[in-house]
Design an enzyme around this catalytic site. Sequence first.
Site, PDB file in Angstrom:
ATOM      1  N   THR A 197     -15.752  10.619 -51.171  1.00  0.00           N
ATOM      2  CA  THR A 197     -16.542  11.829 -51.428  1.00  0.00           C
ATOM      3  C   THR A 197     -16.811  11.929 -52.924  1.00  0.00           C
ATOM      4  O   THR A 197     -15.911  11.750 -53.737  1.00  0.00           O
ATOM      5  CB  THR A 197     -15.815  13.089 -50.942  1.00  0.00           C
ATOM      6  OG1 THR A 197     -15.621  13.001 -49.533  1.00  0.00           O
ATOM      7  CG2 THR A 197     -16.631  14.329 -51.250  1.00  0.00           C
TER       8      THR A 197
ATOM      9  N   PHE B  69     -17.817  14.207 -56.065  1.00  0.00           N
ATOM     10  CA  PHE B  69     -17.770  15.584 -56.561  1.00  0.00           C
ATOM     11  C   PHE B  69     -18.464  15.645 -57.914  1.00  0.00           C
ATOM     12  O   PHE B  69     -18.443  14.680 -58.686  1.00  0.00           O
ATOM     13  CB  PHE B  69     -16.330  16.067 -56.722  1.00  0.00           C
ATOM     14  CG  PHE B  69     -15.547  16.171 -55.438  1.00  0.00           C
ATOM     15  CD1 PHE B  69     -15.341  17.398 -54.835  1.00  0.00           C
ATOM     16  CD2 PHE B  69     -15.009  15.037 -54.838  1.00  0.00           C
ATOM     17  CE1 PHE B  69     -14.624  17.506 -53.658  1.00  0.00           C
ATOM     18  CE2 PHE B  69     -14.281  15.133 -53.661  1.00  0.00           C
ATOM     19  CZ  PHE B  69     -14.093  16.373 -53.070  1.00  0.00           C
TER      20      PHE B  69
END
Length: 428
Positions: A303, A305
């Site tokens: 992921t 960010f």
Amino acid sequence: MKSITSSSSLDLKSMIRIGSPPGFGLTHHRVVVPRRLFIQCVNANSNSTYGGHVGRARHEWQSACAILASKVVSQQQDTEKSGGGADGLSAVNGHPTIGLVPVKESSSYPAPLPKPLSIADLSPAPMHGSPLRVAYQGVPGAYSEAAAGKAYPNCEAIPCDQFEVAFQAVELWIADRAVLPVENSLGGSIHRNYDLLLRHRLHIVGEVQLPVHHCLLALPGVRKDYLTRVISHPQALSQCEHTLTKMGLNVAREAVDDTAGAAEYIALNNLRDTAAIASARAAELYGMQILADGIQDDSGNVTRFVMLAREPIIPRTDRPFKTSIVFAHDKGTSVLFKVLSAFAFRNISLTKIESRPHRNRPIRLVDDANVGTAKHFEYMFYVDFEASLAEARAQNALAEVQEFTSFLRVLGSYPMDMTPWTPSSRHD
């Protein structure tokens, strides 16, 4: 009044009073906060005066006063420790105290004014020793908390129940930074945060990539056969969809706000028929057991960010930078091709392009004499490219893009996360 003799030839008489220094001309009201002892020294062998006080020489008078003041204060401190004297002062240089009457503070004296707030009170600067306050969405144990710790080690992580609350926390000076997910290698983009990037005026100042390692959590003693549903964040459910099917779990799958919040909900409500998809840290925090470890469909689950701040950082050229922009194109054909060509001709690599419907103008009507009136969506385009705004080629590319667009905004120019990729593990 009792006299105090010094070791010198000066015959000193000290007059000790509580109040303000001479020369201030206060007659009826004297502010006695804080209380101070003032000493006036008199030289009996000299008639010369200095400013209303008698003394042989000014420097001798000042020296004597300083010596006596230090001795009186020292004696007072020693007496306070031993508890002697009505006013905490029983003797000066071995002599009994002068019968001083303590002046009581009156309630009629004006109270001190409150100190006005400053920027330092609202947001202490990390350089002054205050920890950096970083907002993230979720509860302790969420992957966003781990990303905040990776982006800003030793920070003070501030959990927020919604993505928009994290944006507002930075805008209102409750937090210094925000760390929010924007895309996942399996689930794709988090569209909500792309919309919030456009709505709010925060700047992207960095990025961090976090390997995601999902676990199936349940209360202690619960077996897989007891489960009737699995709850987690929608992204986590989609990232573990095939693995859950292979495990033979015929359960309902329900979406909640975040992964760690799902574990917390099960623990607080003692749900023995429900499991959560969350991290191993969430299992430790909420007393859950791990039924299955590493249940993500792909071990390369990462992921991305972004780190948000109120002010942009100064772009540099001494390390790899990435720049994020958003634009809307004017009516016409091949506009997107022309925009992308501005980067291709300058050898600038694009790492992402995302389209979102234009909220203010979602529908555009196009007249066609043959077919009639056609309806097309108006789009906003989000683009990430590998270049710093400090480079001339990036500046020239944006200048050309601006010629073909009705709206252009730079979301941020920031250092790229160059951390070597490793497969996810439960210690990430």
